[in-house]
Design a protein around this motif. Structure first.
Motif, short mmCIF file in Angstrom:
data_model
loop_
_atom_site.label_atom_id
_atom_site.label_comp_id
_atom_site.label_asym_id
_atom_site.label_seq_id
_atom_site.Cartn_x
_atom_site.Cartn_y
_atom_site.Cartn_z
N LEU A 1 1.02 -1.12 -0.04
CA LEU A 1 0.09 -0.04 0.01
C LEU A 1 1.30 1.17 -0.14
CD1 LEU A 1 -3.19 -0.98 2.31
CD2 LEU A 1 -3.12 -0.97 -0.04
N THR A 2 1.83 1.48 0.54
CA THR A 2 2.89 2.50 0.95
C THR A 2 3.38 2.66 -1.05
OG1 THR A 2 4.83 0.88 0.54
CG2 THR A 2 4.17 2.22 2.60
N ARG A 3 3.16 2.06 -1.33
CA ARG A 3 3.79 1.78 -3.50
C ARG A 3 2.91 2.00 -4.10
NH1 ARG A 3 7.65 -3.29 -2.53
NH2 ARG A 3 9.49 -3.03 -1.40
N GLN A 4 1.81 2.56 -3.27
CA GLN A 4 0.25 2.13 -4.45
C GLN A 4 0.04 3.89 -4.52
OE1 GLN A 4 -3.49 1.89 -2.70
NE2 GLN A 4 -4.34 1.69 -5.07
N ASP A 5 0.11 4.52 -5.91
CA ASP A 5 -1.15 5.98 -6.26
C ASP A 5 -1.77 6.44 -6.65
OD1 ASP A 5 1.03 8.11 -7.91
OD2 ASP A 5 1.59 7.91 -10.05
N THR A 6 -1.88 7.71 -6.77
CA THR A 6 -2.72 8.93 -6.37
C THR A 6 -3.70 8.29 -7.50
OG1 THR A 6 -1.14 10.56 -8.08
CG2 THR A 6 -1.54 10.46 -5.71
N ASN A 7 -3.05 7.58 -8.99
CA ASN A 7 -4.28 7.15 -9.41
C ASN A 7 -4.61 5.56 -9.62
OD1 ASN A 7 -2.14 5.76 -9.85
ND2 ASN A 7 -2.20 6.20 -12.49
N GLY A 8 -4.33 5.06 -8.20
CA GLY A 8 -4.74 3.32 -7.67
C GLY A 8 -3.36 2.51 -8.12
N ALA A 9 -2.96 3.03 -8.94
CA ALA A 9 -2.10 1.87 -9.39
C ALA A 9 -0.40 1.42 -8.18
CB ALA A 9 -1.25 2.65 -10.13
N PHE A 10 -0.20 0.55 -8.77
CA PHE A 10 1.23 -0.12 -7.58
C PHE A 10 1.91 -0.12 -8.65
CE2 PHE A 10 -2.95 -2.35 -5.51
CZ PHE A 10 -2.27 -1.83 -4.54
N GLY A 11 3.62 0.26 -7.55
CA GLY A 11 4.96 0.57 -8.48
C GLY A 11 5.51 -1.25 -7.73
N LEU A 12 6.23 -0.54 -8.35
CA LEU A 12 7.65 -2.22 -8.50
C LEU A 12 8.48 -1.99 -6.74
CD1 LEU A 12 7.75 -4.82 -9.57
CD2 LEU A 12 10.13 -4.05 -10.23
N TRP A 13 8.75 -0.54 -7.06
CA TRP A 13 9.27 -0.07 -5.36
C TRP A 13 8.75 1.42 -4.70
CZ3 TRP A 13 12.82 -3.39 -3.87
CH2 TRP A 13 13.81 -4.25 -4.18
N SER A 14 8.30 1.77 -5.37
CA SER A 14 7.73 2.93 -5.44
C SER A 14 6.26 3.71 -5.48
CB SER A 14 8.65 3.84 -5.07
OG SER A 14 9.25 4.50 -6.23
N PRO A 15 5.81 4.16 -5.37
CA PRO A 15 4.47 5.11 -6.19
C PRO A 15 4.83 5.70 -7.28
CG PRO A 15 3.91 5.16 -4.03
CD PRO A 15 5.44 5.29 -4.49
N GLY A 16 4.42 5.52 -8.44
CA GLY A 16 4.58 6.50 -9.73
C GLY A 16 5.75 5.30 -10.31
N GLY A 17 5.64 6.23 -12.03
CA GLY A 17 6.36 5.24 -12.95
C GLY A 17 5.02 5.18 -13.96
N ASP A 18 5.26 4.37 -14.93
CA ASP A 18 4.22 3.28 -15.66
C ASP A 18 3.98 2.41 -15.18
OD1 ASP A 18 3.00 2.89 -18.04
OD2 ASP A 18 4.57 1.71 -19.21
N PRO A 19 2.97 2.30 -14.68
CA PRO A 19 2.30 1.08 -13.72
C PRO A 19 2.19 -0.45 -14.72
CG PRO A 19 0.40 2.20 -14.56
CD PRO A 19 1.87 3.29 -14.95
N ASP A 20 2.73 -0.99 -14.46
CA ASP A 20 2.27 -2.56 -15.49
C ASP A 20 1.23 -3.00 -15.30
OD1 ASP A 20 3.18 -5.75 -15.28
OD2 ASP A 20 4.30 -5.28 -16.75
#
Length: 214
Positions: free
Chosen positions: A74-93
């Motif tokens: 949950l600490t890696r969830q961006d404001t758009n709801g997507a989860f990052g690999l290590w942190s929020p943000g970036g191009d979500p897979d």
């Protein structure tokens, strides 16, 4: 191999699957990205149930480890709801996001607390991704199929997209698992005839792949 050099022997009633060794291998994995966090935590949702069935000891620390995994992703969830690999943000897979959301879904089903807002945002991201997939090709198949399955497991309204993909794009799903996930989604949402057809396609694809590999 590591298995051959080990002094451990595992015996299981689950044919040809060394469940204890697999769990131990996942537990010892040295990294903690979102994919590995979920890979380690997902089996823990069921391990005590399996242990009880096999008359094995129950691990009393598992609940805390599952809670820790939920908090970490949950600490890696961006404001758009997507989860990052290590942190929020970036191009979500999309596949990764579906994997994490599947874990959170199953955790909730097993009575672990997941913040409702975060969970709704995760599902909304999946729904928007499926709705906006655009021109469909095989490279997107695994992520799209997994996203649809997770949405269906949560009762989200995706039947129009799902039927369209099952009827016109099934050949673009280039793995048996992806087709099986579409079949499961159709079954969960009540379309048994299509589910049967798509699952048969998944089985045929699996047989064909095995023949090719051998």
């Amino acid at each position: 191999s590591d298995v051959c050099s080990s002094d451990l022997v595992a015996v299981s009633a689950i044919g040809a699957i060394d469940v204890p060794a697999l769990l131990q291998s996942l537990d010892r994995y040295p990294y903690g990205c979102s994919e590995q966090t979920v890979s380690r935590a997902m089996p823990l949702l069921y391990v005590n149930r399996l242990a009880s069935a096999e008359l094995l000891p129950i691990d009393g620390a598992i609940d805390e480890r599952i809670k820790g995994a939920i908090e970490r992703v949950l600490t890696r969830q961006d404001t758009n709801g997507a989860f990052g690999l290590w942190s929020p943000g970036g191009d979500p897979d999309l596949w990764l996001h579906a994997f994490v959301t599947d874990f959170l879904t199953r955790a909730r089903e097993n009575n672990f607390a997941v913040p409702q807002r975060s969970f709704d945002q995760a599902l909304d991201f999946l729904r928007n991704s499926v709705a906006n997939v655009g021109e469909f090709d095989a490279a997107k198949g695994d992520g799209v199929a997994y996203a649809i399955y997770v949405l269906a497991r949560n009762g989200r309204p995706i039947m129009g997209d799902l039927r369209y993909l099952a009827d016109t794009k099934l050949a673009s799903f280039n793995s048996a698992l992806a087709r099986a996930q579409l079949a499961a989604a159709l079954a969960l949402l009540g379309d048994r005839p299509r589910a049967t057809q798509v699952f048969a396609s998944a089985s045929e694809h699996l047989v064909a792949t095995r023949r090719t590999n051998y």
